[in-house]
Design an enzyme around this catalytic site. Sequence first.
Site, PDB file in Angstrom:
ATOM      1  N   GLU A 118     -23.188  31.101   8.917  1.00  0.00           N
ATOM      2  CA  GLU A 118     -22.875  29.758   8.449  1.00  0.00           C
ATOM      3  C   GLU A 118     -21.378  29.638   8.196  1.00  0.00           C
ATOM      4  O   GLU A 118     -20.642  30.634   8.214  1.00  0.00           O
ATOM      5  CB  GLU A 118     -23.672  29.429   7.182  1.00  0.00           C
ATOM      6  N   HIS A 245     -22.004  18.156   0.821  1.00  0.00           N
ATOM      7  CA  HIS A 245     -22.402  18.786   2.075  1.00  0.00           C
ATOM      8  C   HIS A 245     -21.896  17.901   3.211  1.00  0.00           C
ATOM      9  O   HIS A 245     -22.074  16.685   3.191  1.00  0.00           O
ATOM     10  CB  HIS A 245     -23.919  18.944   2.163  1.00  0.00           C
ATOM     11  N   ARG A 295     -17.124  24.133   3.538  1.00  0.00           N
ATOM     12  CA  ARG A 295     -17.708  22.802   3.408  1.00  0.00           C
ATOM     13  C   ARG A 295     -16.716  21.758   2.901  1.00  0.00           C
ATOM     14  O   ARG A 295     -16.764  20.606   3.336  1.00  0.00           O
ATOM     15  CB  ARG A 295     -18.912  22.856   2.462  1.00  0.00           C
ATOM     16  N   HIS A 356     -24.102  17.694  -2.782  1.00  0.00           N
ATOM     17  CA  HIS A 356     -25.040  18.762  -2.472  1.00  0.00           C
ATOM     18  C   HIS A 356     -25.181  19.809  -3.572  1.00  0.00           C
ATOM     19  O   HIS A 356     -26.275  20.316  -3.794  1.00  0.00           O
ATOM     20  CB  HIS A 356     -24.597  19.442  -1.180  1.00  0.00           C
ATOM     21  N   ARG A 391     -18.411  26.396  -3.225  1.00  0.00           N
ATOM     22  CA  ARG A 391     -19.421  27.435  -2.986  1.00  0.00           C
ATOM     23  C   ARG A 391     -19.483  27.816  -1.518  1.00  0.00           C
ATOM     24  O   ARG A 391     -19.555  26.948  -0.643  1.00  0.00           O
ATOM     25  CB  ARG A 391     -20.795  26.940  -3.444  1.00  0.00           C
TER      26      ARG A 391
END
Length: 541
Positions: A118, A245, A295, A356, A391
């Site tokens: 990811e 997100h 992100r 998110h 994060r």
Amino acid sequence: MTAAPQDTPVVIIGAGLAGLTVALHLADSVPVVILAKRELTEAATAWAQGGIVGVLGSDDSIESHVRDTQDAGAGLVDEAAARFIAERSAAAVGWLVEQGVPFTPDDSGPMGLHLTREGGHAVRRIAHAADATGKAIHDQLLAVARRHPNITLRERWMALDLITSRHVQREDVDKGVPRVYGVYALDIDAQRVETLAARAVVLATGGAGKVYRYTTNPDTSTGDGIAMAWRAGCRVANMEFIQFHPTCLYVPNAHPQDRGFLITEALRGEGGHLKLPDGTRFMAAHDERMELAPRDIVARAIDFEMKKHGLDHVWLDATHLGEAFLIEHFPTIHARCLKLGIDIARQPIPVVPAVHFTCGGAVTDLAGRCDLPGLYAVGETGYTGLHGANRLASNSLLECVVLGQTCAADILGQASQAPAPLPAWDESQVENADEQVVIAHNWDELRLLMWNYVGIVRTTKRLERALHRIALLRSEIDDYYANFRVSRDLLELRNLVECAELIVRSALMRHESRGLHYSRDYPQTLPVSFPTVLISERRRR
């Protein structure tokens, strides 16, 4: 008869991965009560698609994972916390496998698991169950918890507030040893508030995503644990860092569940491209890592392009990956989009950023301990320093498991407190609410002003306007709370306005742009920065 110390349960508020992990590590030794304010299946865990980090492969290392976590966290990650959790990642994944979680297999992979990659990760290190990892984990752990004779699951029960030393007259309080003794909880169906004594209270209520108008979070994410910890006098940190997100499904006239449907990071990790309506890829103009950037960078890039071109959304194109691959690896996304008339194997997916994850929360150590003895926070509710200013993808489920285990161990290592007589909830001065519409209107106003004034890009003027409006809303909500019997909607609104104020106050204190906090008034990133820590008035006293 007063219960013996060993009979007093640990009360866990929240039935997601964090709460269930704590419960399953405690239940062989002490009784556990889990409170879920809606259905047990509605925890945010079940909505997580991507997976859980495990440093498992021969091409991976603890140092690499720590470095990726620090890079994503934009200089505010606590290295000791990142290392502590990374070192326990393999064991965390192993424990979930032992519980029967059906991760996607790969005979040639480490532990026989297929690992995906990811955004922000240097290598493939994400164990997953297709594209519905959270649901697979949550369903299995909930099934295990249901079978355990020492775990009591209370569905449709909501915590109001913690019972602390200010409620209880004891000698140890007079000696300056404040602590948490239990919790007031609303039985939603019976509309009755009960007093629950607790050996320890664990806040595992998730984040505060519902404070914003558009979010990938479920309706349970109303910041309950953060607000309760703050009201009890605990410190709260880094609330300005709200993760948007980058890719939430954009279907303006769809059901709310579809409007908040997350398109997992892993789709970009496997090669999905972000594009403008004319088919042009745009991420190269924002970051050399393109779609695999962290992100915050991807979300700001999409926000920039939408505003620049006057768009309602951008496109995430995965058609070149092939129908067979997409159905095998992303069956949930494929099916959900197809239901809405979007064939992701043949057409791009319309996406927008949406709130998110809450990177801040109640300050804890690496055993989940909050500032008050007897109180713990695990998962998105707590702040350990792991996430910093942003994060890293799939670190959230990992933190739940690792901290859930250390939290349970710490609770079991504490000496049992003699149960104290706890005062009953007093409803003698309140009456039934006359107009529920006030709650609905305030809820809508709060979420809209947070979206408009405290979003991906901020200014001091917008934040000050938001703080002023929040103060007016808080006054109305406090007046309503003081005069009418409590309901779930009222309690959630009370907690949301608390969290909204914490977010705005934290954002006003940060005079720079870093990670998830971007200010037009302070666009530079300072060479040295520190977490934003707010101290409750009750703590000061």
